[in-house]
Design an enzyme around this catalytic site. Structure first.
Site, PDB file in Angstrom:
ATOM      1  N   ARG A 195      57.111  27.707 -42.963  1.00  0.00           N
ATOM      2  CA  ARG A 195      56.804  27.337 -41.590  1.00  0.00           C
ATOM      3  C   ARG A 195      57.323  25.930 -41.342  1.00  0.00           C
ATOM      4  O   ARG A 195      57.883  25.588 -40.389  1.00  0.00           O
ATOM      5  CB  ARG A 195      55.129  27.230 -41.265  1.00  0.00           C
ATOM      6  CG  ARG A 195      54.777  28.550 -41.233  1.00  0.00           C
ATOM      7  CD  ARG A 195      53.220  28.886 -41.737  1.00  0.00           C
ATOM      8  NE  ARG A 195      52.402  28.167 -40.391  1.00  0.00           N
ATOM      9  CZ  ARG A 195      51.299  27.717 -40.947  1.00  0.00           C
ATOM     10  NH1 ARG A 195      50.606  27.864 -41.953  1.00  0.00           N
ATOM     11  NH2 ARG A 195      50.350  27.009 -39.806  1.00  0.00           N
ATOM     12  N   LYS A 224      47.474  20.599 -33.385  1.00  0.00           N
ATOM     13  CA  LYS A 224      47.664  21.080 -32.233  1.00  0.00           C
ATOM     14  C   LYS A 224      46.475  21.767 -31.633  1.00  0.00           C
ATOM     15  O   LYS A 224      45.937  21.518 -30.422  1.00  0.00           O
ATOM     16  CB  LYS A 224      49.171  21.708 -31.988  1.00  0.00           C
ATOM     17  CG  LYS A 224      50.279  20.968 -32.222  1.00  0.00           C
ATOM     18  CD  LYS A 224      51.473  21.941 -32.154  1.00  0.00           C
ATOM     19  CE  LYS A 224      51.680  23.359 -33.201  1.00  0.00           C
ATOM     20  NZ  LYS A 224      51.959  23.194 -34.562  1.00  0.00           N
ATOM     21  N   ARG A 269      43.094  31.212 -43.857  1.00  0.00           N
ATOM     22  CA  ARG A 269      44.007  32.119 -42.740  1.00  0.00           C
ATOM     23  C   ARG A 269      44.997  32.500 -44.160  1.00  0.00           C
ATOM     24  O   ARG A 269      45.757  31.763 -44.817  1.00  0.00           O
ATOM     25  CB  ARG A 269      44.938  30.862 -42.161  1.00  0.00           C
ATOM     26  CG  ARG A 269      44.525  31.129 -40.640  1.00  0.00           C
ATOM     27  CD  ARG A 269      45.192  30.102 -39.866  1.00  0.00           C
ATOM     28  NE  ARG A 269      46.654  30.227 -39.810  1.00  0.00           N
ATOM     29  CZ  ARG A 269      47.388  29.256 -38.796  1.00  0.00           C
ATOM     30  NH1 ARG A 269      46.709  28.422 -37.952  1.00  0.00           N
ATOM     31  NH2 ARG A 269      48.605  29.263 -38.980  1.00  0.00           N
ATOM     32  N   ARG A 310      43.366  22.944 -45.553  1.00  0.00           N
ATOM     33  CA  ARG A 310      43.156  24.096 -44.405  1.00  0.00           C
ATOM     34  C   ARG A 310      42.839  25.381 -45.219  1.00  0.00           C
ATOM     35  O   ARG A 310      42.307  25.968 -44.965  1.00  0.00           O
ATOM     36  CB  ARG A 310      44.015  23.987 -43.515  1.00  0.00           C
ATOM     37  CG  ARG A 310      44.092  24.956 -42.380  1.00  0.00           C
ATOM     38  CD  ARG A 310      44.661  24.609 -41.234  1.00  0.00           C
ATOM     39  NE  ARG A 310      45.910  25.292 -40.881  1.00  0.00           N
ATOM     40  CZ  ARG A 310      46.652  24.969 -39.732  1.00  0.00           C
ATOM     41  NH1 ARG A 310      46.612  24.030 -39.123  1.00  0.00           N
ATOM     42  NH2 ARG A 310      47.643  25.729 -39.625  1.00  0.00           N
ATOM     43  N   ARG A 370      58.543  27.620 -29.624  1.00  0.00           N
ATOM     44  CA  ARG A 370      59.191  27.335 -30.910  1.00  0.00           C
ATOM     45  C   ARG A 370      60.656  27.335 -31.043  1.00  0.00           C
ATOM     46  O   ARG A 370      61.071  27.077 -32.123  1.00  0.00           O
ATOM     47  CB  ARG A 370      58.558  28.225 -31.861  1.00  0.00           C
ATOM     48  CG  ARG A 370      57.157  27.764 -32.556  1.00  0.00           C
ATOM     49  CD  ARG A 370      56.694  28.670 -33.563  1.00  0.00           C
ATOM     50  NE  ARG A 370      55.761  28.292 -34.446  1.00  0.00           N
ATOM     51  CZ  ARG A 370      54.500  28.234 -34.596  1.00  0.00           C
ATOM     52  NH1 ARG A 370      53.993  28.882 -33.489  1.00  0.00           N
ATOM     53  NH2 ARG A 370      53.831  28.251 -35.623  1.00  0.00           N
TER      54      ARG A 370
HETATM   55  P1  AMP Z   1      50.519  29.107 -35.438  1.00  0.00           P
HETATM   56  O1  AMP Z   1      49.057  29.434 -35.341  1.00  0.00           O
HETATM   57  O2  AMP Z   1      50.911  28.529 -34.090  1.00  0.00           O
HETATM   58  O3  AMP Z   1      50.850  28.307 -36.760  1.00  0.00           O
HETATM   59  O4  AMP Z   1      51.183  30.613 -35.412  1.00  0.00           O
HETATM   60  C1  AMP Z   1      51.063  31.217 -36.688  1.00  0.00           C
HETATM   61  C2  AMP Z   1      52.108  32.388 -36.995  1.00  0.00           C
HETATM   62  O5  AMP Z   1      52.368  33.167 -35.788  1.00  0.00           O
HETATM   63  C3  AMP Z   1      53.587  31.481 -37.148  1.00  0.00           C
HETATM   64  O6  AMP Z   1      53.910  31.295 -38.362  1.00  0.00           O
HETATM   65  C4  AMP Z   1      54.397  32.575 -36.666  1.00  0.00           C
HETATM   66  O7  AMP Z   1      54.693  33.764 -37.668  1.00  0.00           O
HETATM   67  C5  AMP Z   1      53.714  33.268 -35.437  1.00  0.00           C
HETATM   68  N1  AMP Z   1      53.990  32.448 -34.273  1.00  0.00           N
HETATM   69  C6  AMP Z   1      53.117  31.944 -33.375  1.00  0.00           C
HETATM   70  N2  AMP Z   1      53.844  31.407 -32.316  1.00  0.00           N
HETATM   71  C7  AMP Z   1      55.048  31.644 -32.444  1.00  0.00           C
HETATM   72  C8  AMP Z   1      56.161  31.413 -31.572  1.00  0.00           C
HETATM   73  N3  AMP Z   1      56.172  30.721 -30.445  1.00  0.00           N
HETATM   74  N4  AMP Z   1      57.293  32.023 -31.765  1.00  0.00           N
HETATM   75  C9  AMP Z   1      57.506  32.657 -33.177  1.00  0.00           C
HETATM   76  N5  AMP Z   1      56.543  32.976 -34.062  1.00  0.00           N
HETATM   77  C10 AMP Z   1      55.278  32.458 -33.538  1.00  0.00           C
END
Ligand code: AMP
Length: 188
Positions: A144, A13, A133, A127, A88
């Site tokens: 996740r 994404k 990260r 990754r 989400r």
């Molecule tokens: P991402 O980079 O989108 O994988 O997000 C990294 C982390 O941020 C996720 O594993 C969650 O802990 C938090 N996070 C990001 N976006 C959301 C969301 N829309 N709702 C809840 N937690 C989020």
């Protein structure tokens, strides 16, 4: 145009959102990037969400909805928003619909990147080596993926019912997937 790039962790994404920003001048609204920035800056919000993010759990709906709301004017000025990693949960999707409606807008298309689970695990391992990260560990990745399956996958029928869902094969090269996304966006 307001689009959602949808898919499980590791589907590509973020990579595809950045290509769309470069090609179309739209704004990428990644709640993950916003939260990581808060964490790195050591703000109060960052301190509140750090442990949750590191273990791969979802932060509260209220927090991410507020972050998105703050950025909607930027996206309007740019003529387009690419929601990446948001919504989400169904509650987030409903809040987003309401926020956009209040501004005379709506989600135009939800592009779902379809990638099989073995490939996700393979990408995640790569990754972890490359980006480092904090949540790119095998344990956090499993959490996740579980959260995606338990909470986020419910958005597939939600957007399908609205007639907005477009499935795109996410297994090809970055350029192949980008071409498929472009066709999905430019259709009708
Ligand atoms: P991402 O980079 O989108 O994988 O997000 C990294 C982390 O941020 C996720 O594993 C969650 O802990 C938090 N996070 C990001 N976006 C959301 C969301 N829309 N709702 C809840 N937690 C989020």
């Amino acid at each position: 145009m307001n689009i959602i790039l949808f898919g499980p962790p590791g589907a590509g994404k973020g990579t595809q959102a950045k290509k769309l920003v470069a090609e179309r001048g739209w704004v990428q609204l990644s709640t993950g990037d916003m939260l990581r920035a808060a964490k790195e800056a050591g703000t109060e919000l960052g301190r509140r969400v750090a442990a949750i993010m590191d273990r791969g759990d979802l932060v509260s709906d209220e927090i991410v909805i507020e972050l998105i709301e703050e950025r909607l004017p930027d996206a309007e000025r740019a003529g387009g928003a690419i929601f990446d990693g948001f919504p989400r949960t169904v509650a987030q999707a409903e809040a987003l619909d309401a926020l956009l409606k209040g501004r005379g807008a709506e989600i135009d298309r939800v592009v779902r990147l379809v990638v099989d689970q073995d490939e996700l695990v393979r990408r995640m391992a790569k990754r972890a080596e490359e980006e480092g990260r904090a949540d790119d560990t095998v344990e956090a990745f499993k959490v996740r993926l579980k959260n995606y399956n338990d909470q986020t996958a419910a958005l597939i029928p939600y957007y399908k019912a609205q007639g907005k869902l477009a499935d795109v094969d996410g297994m090809g090269t970055v350029d192949e997937v980008a071409a498929s996304i472009a066709s999905a966006l430019d259709a009708d």
